[in-house]
Design a protein around this motif. Structure first.
Motif, PDB file in Angstrom:
ATOM      1  N   GLY A 150     -56.045  -6.043  11.630  1.00  0.00           N
ATOM      2  CA  GLY A 150     -57.261  -6.369  12.358  1.00  0.00           C
ATOM      3  C   GLY A 150     -57.067  -6.480  13.855  1.00  0.00           C
ATOM      4  O   GLY A 150     -57.836  -7.156  14.549  1.00  0.00           O
ATOM      5  N   VAL A 151     -56.038  -5.800  14.367  1.00  0.00           N
ATOM      6  CA  VAL A 151     -55.729  -5.842  15.796  1.00  0.00           C
ATOM      7  C   VAL A 151     -56.361  -4.631  16.473  1.00  0.00           C
ATOM      8  O   VAL A 151     -56.248  -3.505  15.972  1.00  0.00           O
ATOM      9  CB  VAL A 151     -54.202  -5.820  16.017  1.00  0.00           C
ATOM     10  CG1 VAL A 151     -53.863  -5.767  17.502  1.00  0.00           C
ATOM     11  CG2 VAL A 151     -53.555  -7.044  15.365  1.00  0.00           C
ATOM     12  N   PRO A 152     -57.019  -4.806  17.607  1.00  0.00           N
ATOM     13  CA  PRO A 152     -57.516  -3.647  18.354  1.00  0.00           C
ATOM     14  C   PRO A 152     -56.350  -2.765  18.777  1.00  0.00           C
ATOM     15  O   PRO A 152     -55.308  -3.266  19.207  1.00  0.00           O
ATOM     16  CB  PRO A 152     -58.226  -4.270  19.563  1.00  0.00           C
ATOM     17  CG  PRO A 152     -57.649  -5.642  19.701  1.00  0.00           C
ATOM     18  CD  PRO A 152     -57.310  -6.082  18.309  1.00  0.00           C
ATOM     19  N   VAL A 153     -56.513  -1.451  18.635  1.00  0.00           N
ATOM     20  CA  VAL A 153     -55.398  -0.529  18.862  1.00  0.00           C
ATOM     21  C   VAL A 153     -55.611   0.235  20.163  1.00  0.00           C
ATOM     22  O   VAL A 153     -56.526   1.063  20.263  1.00  0.00           O
ATOM     23  CB  VAL A 153     -55.261   0.465  17.693  1.00  0.00           C
ATOM     24  CG1 VAL A 153     -54.060   1.388  17.935  1.00  0.00           C
ATOM     25  CG2 VAL A 153     -55.114  -0.275  16.374  1.00  0.00           C
ATOM     26  N   PRO A 154     -54.781  -0.005  21.182  1.00  0.00           N
ATOM     27  CA  PRO A 154     -54.859   0.811  22.400  1.00  0.00           C
ATOM     28  C   PRO A 154     -54.596   2.269  22.066  1.00  0.00           C
ATOM     29  O   PRO A 154     -53.748   2.580  21.213  1.00  0.00           O
ATOM     30  CB  PRO A 154     -53.742   0.226  23.286  1.00  0.00           C
ATOM     31  CG  PRO A 154     -53.520  -1.162  22.764  1.00  0.00           C
ATOM     32  CD  PRO A 154     -53.762  -1.068  21.289  1.00  0.00           C
TER      33      PRO A 154
END
Length: 360
Positions: A150-154
């Motif tokens: 659930g981490v935003p992915v650069p």
């Protein structure tokens, strides 16, 4: 010698975090083939806030950061007056904060310098080491792990995005084919570790991380550098130094070496003919025919390459030279990996070419 330089008698700077999780070589293989998470929470963190944060940092750092977008990171250095490297930082600009994470124990000296340079700028640098812990995910499955957690992915190397609940995630191009550093709230470090492992990241220690860093040829301040190191010697031009930006301390040396000559040493990968018990120490000499020609940096047991090390050696040392790394019972025959030596096309540096034109 700076406070961060590692010598054979100095303590292991990574001793505060797990060096392995049971099998360092297996952990390397997982980093190379899938993904693993490493506790690097001993790294120092400085947070810089204030409306002048980018313009102020731009005057002090070797990298061009005056217009660094809010979703971007980079690497940068602080040099002394003679262009020698004092500090190396990995940067993340998220929201209205610039995060600088650096070597363990480096924050007091670095923050003291930054604080002295504030003057009238609207900026507030602070030690945020107690607030944030660094966890690194390494491996080709990094993006899948971040997504599952659930981490935003650069979407690019050095891309940086704010984490829900505080902190930042920054995509990295090393030590593996893909990687990401997460600066997470220190109070939530354990829960973040569980979240990332549940998302598919294997547990790993710093030995595996360092082995892949050595393979990638990425230097570490104070281990692969000494008190004389200039950025050109270890591959930090471009990565951490912008050659055409405005004034900063040490810029004269950077420009002179780039325009008029070549650095006296270069960072290479050494293959060592040694067992675990005979590996050379960081800081030990590299010799050719009994004559010192360099210094050993990071030493590692690689899961495919065997015993390897980074070393700073004189530029004049032939690539096929028969070297010895280390001394006494830890001396080991060594050879330079030719792929670690950047090719030289024989073209003179621009300043030297201009001088030649004037003489004609």
């Amino acid at each position: 010698m700076t406070d961060t330089e590692l010598t054979p008698d100095a303590p292991d700077r990574d001793s505060a975090v797990p060096s392995h999780r049971g099998d360092p070589l297996a952990e390397q293989r997982r980093m190379a083939r899938s993904a693993a998470v490493v506790d690097r929470s001993h790294r120092g963190v400085i947070a810089v806030t204030g409306e002048d944060r980018l313009s102020w940092l731009h005057l002090l750092l070797t990298q061009h950061v005056s217009e660094l977008p809010a979703d971007t990171g980079t690497e940068t250095l602080i040099l002394d007056l003679n262009g020698r490297v004092l500090h190396h930082m990995v940067v993340a600009h998220a929201g209205d904060v610039v995060y600088l994470d650096t070597e363990p124990g480096d924050v007091p000296e670095l923050l003291d310098y930054l604080t002295k340079m504030v003057f009238w700028s609207k900026v507030e640098p602070r030690d945020a080491t107690a607030e944030f812990a660094v966890l690194s995910v390494v491996g080709p499955d990094t993006e899948a792990v971040l997504t599952a957690a659930g981490v935003p992915v650069p979407d690019r190397p050095h891309g940086a995005l704010a984490l829900p609940g505080g902190g930042v995630v920054r995509r990295m191009p090393w030590p593996g084919v893909d990687a990401a550093d997460l600066l997470v709230p220190r109070a939530e470090q354990d829960s973040w570790w569980g979240r990332l492992t549940a998302a598919g990241a294997h547990e790993a220690g710093t030995m595996a991380f360092e082995a892949l860093r050595v393979e990638s040829g990425r230097p570490r301040l104070g281990v692969d550098t000494d008190e004389r190191t200039i950025p050109h010697e270890v591959g930090w031009i471009g990565e951490a130094v912008h050659l055409t930006k405005g004034c900063y301390r040490g810029q004269e040396t950077v420009a002179r070496v780039a325009n008029l000559g070549r650095p006296p040493r270069r960072l290479v990968l050494l293959h060592l003919d040694a067992g675990d018990e005979h590996l050379p120490d960081p800081g030990a000499p590299v010799t050719l025919g009994g004559r010192p020609v360099g210094r050993v940096g990071t030493v590692a047991q690689h899961h495919e390459l065997g015993p390897v090390a980074l070393a700073l050696v004189k530029r004049s040392v032939p690539v096929d030279a028969e070297l010895v790394a280390g001394e006494d019972e830890r001396a080991a025959p060594a050879r330079i990996d030719p792929d670690s030596v950047p090719p030289e096309d024989g073209t003179p540096p621009p300043g030297r070419a201009a001088q030649g034109g004037l003489r004609r």
